[in-house]
Design a protein around this motif. Structure first.
Motif, PDB file in Angstrom:
ATOM      1  N   PRO A  76       0.806  -1.227   0.000  1.00 22.95           N
ATOM      2  CA  PRO A  76       0.000   0.000   0.000  1.00 22.95           C
ATOM      3  C   PRO A  76       0.836   1.274   0.000  1.00 22.95           C
ATOM      4  CG  PRO A  76      -0.243  -1.203   2.092  1.00 22.95           C
ATOM      5  CD  PRO A  76       0.469  -2.103   1.143  1.00 22.95           C
TER       6      PRO A  76
ATOM      7  N   MET B  27       3.820   1.798  -1.458  1.00 23.30           N
ATOM      8  CA  MET B  27       4.290   2.056  -2.820  1.00 23.30           C
ATOM      9  C   MET B  27       3.143   2.533  -3.710  1.00 23.30           C
ATOM     10  SD  MET B  27       7.587   1.586  -3.298  1.00 23.30           S
ATOM     11  CE  MET B  27       7.816   1.227  -5.046  1.00 23.30           C
TER      12      MET B  27
ATOM     13  N   MET C  13       0.360   4.109  -2.859  1.00 23.15           N
ATOM     14  CA  MET C  13      -0.025   5.482  -2.538  1.00 23.15           C
ATOM     15  C   MET C  13       1.038   6.472  -3.016  1.00 23.15           C
ATOM     16  SD  MET C  13      -0.508   7.319   1.166  1.00 23.15           S
ATOM     17  CE  MET C  13      -2.216   7.107   1.574  1.00 23.15           C
ATOM     18  N   TYR C  14       2.303   6.155  -2.738  1.00 22.79           N
ATOM     19  CA  TYR C  14       3.394   7.085  -3.058  1.00 22.79           C
ATOM     20  C   TYR C  14       3.471   7.372  -4.561  1.00 22.79           C
ATOM     21  CZ  TYR C  14       8.217   8.826  -3.520  1.00 22.79           C
ATOM     22  OH  TYR C  14       9.328   9.559  -3.818  1.00 22.79           O
ATOM     23  N   ARG C  15       3.492   6.316  -5.364  1.00 17.92           N
ATOM     24  CA  ARG C  15       3.660   6.550  -6.801  1.00 17.92           C
ATOM     25  C   ARG C  15       2.422   7.150  -7.452  1.00 17.92           C
ATOM     26  NH1 ARG C  15       7.769   2.895 -10.247  1.00 17.92           N
ATOM     27  NH2 ARG C  15       9.582   3.249  -8.931  1.00 17.92           N
TER      28      ARG C  15
ATOM     29  N   CYS D 280       4.260  10.428  -8.429  1.00 19.54           N
ATOM     30  CA  CYS D 280       4.617  10.206  -9.837  1.00 19.54           C
ATOM     31  C   CYS D 280       3.375  10.177 -10.722  1.00 19.54           C
ATOM     32  CB  CYS D 280       5.375   8.881  -9.996  1.00 19.54           C
ATOM     33  SG  CYS D 280       6.579   8.554  -8.699  1.00 19.54           S
ATOM     34  N   ALA D 281       2.172  10.422 -10.151  1.00 24.53           N
ATOM     35  CA  ALA D 281       0.916  10.358 -10.907  1.00 24.53           C
ATOM     36  C   ALA D 281       0.762   9.027 -11.633  1.00 24.53           C
ATOM     37  CB  ALA D 281       0.798  11.532 -11.875  1.00 24.53           C
TER      38      ALA D 281
ATOM     39  N   ARG E 105       2.102  -3.576 -16.171  1.00 24.51           N
ATOM     40  CA  ARG E 105       3.561  -3.731 -16.217  1.00 24.51           C
ATOM     41  C   ARG E 105       4.202  -3.226 -14.914  1.00 24.51           C
ATOM     42  NH1 ARG E 105       7.302  -0.305 -17.012  1.00 24.51           N
ATOM     43  NH2 ARG E 105       5.896   1.301 -17.813  1.00 24.51           N
ATOM     44  N   GLU E 106       3.721  -2.075 -14.434  1.00 23.72           N
ATOM     45  CA  GLU E 106       4.282  -1.527 -13.199  1.00 23.72           C
ATOM     46  C   GLU E 106       3.993  -2.413 -11.999  1.00 23.72           C
ATOM     47  OE1 GLU E 106       4.422   3.223 -13.150  1.00 23.72           O
ATOM     48  OE2 GLU E 106       2.472   2.419 -13.712  1.00 23.72           O
TER      49      GLU E 106
ATOM     50  N   GLU F 283       6.392  -5.254 -12.198  1.00 24.78           N
ATOM     51  CA  GLU F 283       7.748  -4.844 -11.830  1.00 24.78           C
ATOM     52  C   GLU F 283       7.886  -4.683 -10.323  1.00 24.78           C
ATOM     53  OE1 GLU F 283       9.057  -2.406 -15.895  1.00 24.78           O
ATOM     54  OE2 GLU F 283       8.604  -1.299 -14.053  1.00 24.78           O
ATOM     55  N   MET F 284       6.857  -4.106  -9.697  1.00 27.71           N
ATOM     56  CA  MET F 284       6.933  -3.933  -8.240  1.00 27.71           C
ATOM     57  C   MET F 284       7.024  -5.290  -7.545  1.00 27.71           C
ATOM     58  SD  MET F 284       4.425  -2.063  -5.490  1.00 27.71           S
ATOM     59  CE  MET F 284       2.973  -2.977  -5.949  1.00 27.71           C
TER      60      MET F 284
ATOM     61  N   GLN G 196      10.608  -6.876  -8.608  1.00 28.12           N
ATOM     62  CA  GLN G 196      11.839  -6.180  -8.218  1.00 28.12           C
ATOM     63  C   GLN G 196      11.857  -5.787  -6.749  1.00 28.12           C
ATOM     64  OE1 GLN G 196      12.969  -3.065 -11.023  1.00 28.12           O
ATOM     65  NE2 GLN G 196      12.023  -4.182 -12.701  1.00 28.12           N
ATOM     66  N   LEU G 197      10.662  -5.736  -6.130  1.00 30.36           N
ATOM     67  CA  LEU G 197      10.611  -5.326  -4.721  1.00 30.36           C
ATOM     68  C   LEU G 197      10.114  -6.448  -3.823  1.00 30.36           C
ATOM     69  CD1 LEU G 197      10.837  -2.706  -2.796  1.00 30.36           C
ATOM     70  CD2 LEU G 197       8.355  -2.663  -2.994  1.00 30.36           C
TER      71      LEU G 197
END
Lengths: 207, 207
Positions: free
Chosen positions: B171, B173, B175-177, B181-182, B188-189, B192-193, B196-197
């Motif tokens: 949650p 990540m 909220m932040y992005r 970063c809108a 795909r994102e 990746e999260m 990669q995370l």
């Protein structure tokens, strides 16, 4: 527009007539103070003029809109992020960096910045994108990158941990818990985040 | 208070007279719509009454304040989070869960909720804490916990990854992005999260 009590402020305040950069600085400081107290939506040009003990016209002469004023106030007021810590281990470096970020987050300009990030709609946010991303987000990510790359060179960090999702984890956690859990990020919480989230994420599997 | 064009709404709208739960439902729906369109600070009782094609008095009779109305509207309108996905691997389960969270985030009640989280000051936020934490945060964390615990039983997850910092990462990540970063979190994102995370964070070192 009706005359408010604010427009009378310059007459009441017996401050000497200030000009140029001195007055500009006072207006920018007042804008940051207003932002941290009443937020983006509560901020008015009248309130800023009153806070700077000047008239509304002096504000509008320099900044035609609230957006212009706030962008300049943030750009001028935000603390510079310092150099990346270099304490010999990725754990100590991350901890020191998180303490720096916490200090900025809870400083008056940091509170002002967060009110802008949180309250602005998408269109207003674009106006501040450069200030926020260029002034805070990117410098912080760069320092995180330095700390993590140094950890990689020391063998503390796996090579494929150097990616933007890993870098974003620290600011994301700090924003999320301050907003949703009202966390003030005491030292214990910062240490727990490093030990339970960041170090397991970064370390090479062979370690 | 001046008479606004909103107070004339019930007369203009030739809708049949509604009572009880039907009218209440219309008011709550209108409150969510206002929230997602103009945000917490832009929402007015007049605007909600107009949206529900009723009078301001009908709103105030049931909800003495904007806070009361919004708390009920969020509690009634937020989509229930579904059961935890169980697709055979922690990667697929996390991905399916993130897609559910994304769907809620970008639904009208989700946008309304985010406007409340972001715009409210600390005192107002306390009023909504129960709705937000009890209605969204805790159910989401519980599903994440189920997915991660199931991964642990399958040997895909290290035992000490079952902690609140790891659970908050998703949650946080998201909220932040979405805010900084809108990001709209395309598939795909999300992948990746996870890759990669989350997976490096969760996997046992021996694997």
């Amino acid at each position: 527009m009706v005359t408010s009590r604010w427009t009378a402020a310059p007459a009441r305040a017996a401050s000497p007539r200030r000009r140029g950069v001195v007055l500009e600085r006072a207006i920018l400081d007042a804008a940051l103070e207003q932002l941290s107290e009443v937020g983006w939506k509560g901020l008015t040009m009248e309130g800023v003029a009153a806070g700077a003990q000047t008239g509304k016209a002096a504000v509008y002469r320099r900044w035609p809109s609230k957006e212009d004023l706030v962008a300049d106030a943030l750009a001028a007021g935000l603390p510079r992020v310092e150099a990346a810590p270099d304490l010999g281990s990725v754990r100590e470096d991350l901890l020191a960096l998180c303490r720096q970020v916490r200090q900025i987050m809870f400083s008056p300009p940091g509170v002002a910045l967060r009110s802008v990030i949180h309250e602005c709609d998408q269109i207003q946010a674009e106006r501040f994108h450069e200030v926020i991303v260029g002034g805070v987000v990117e410098p912080t990510l760069q320092l995180l990158g330095e700390v993590i790359t140094r950890g990689l060179e020391r063998g503390e960090v796996r090579p494929d941990a150097v990616n933007s999702y890993v870098f974003d984890a620290v600011p994301a956690m700090m924003m999320y818990r301050s907003k949703v859990c009202a966390s003030e990020w005491c030292d214990r919480e910062l240490e727990e985040m490093i030990d339970q989230l960041m170090l397991p994420l970064l370390r090479p599997c062979a370690g």
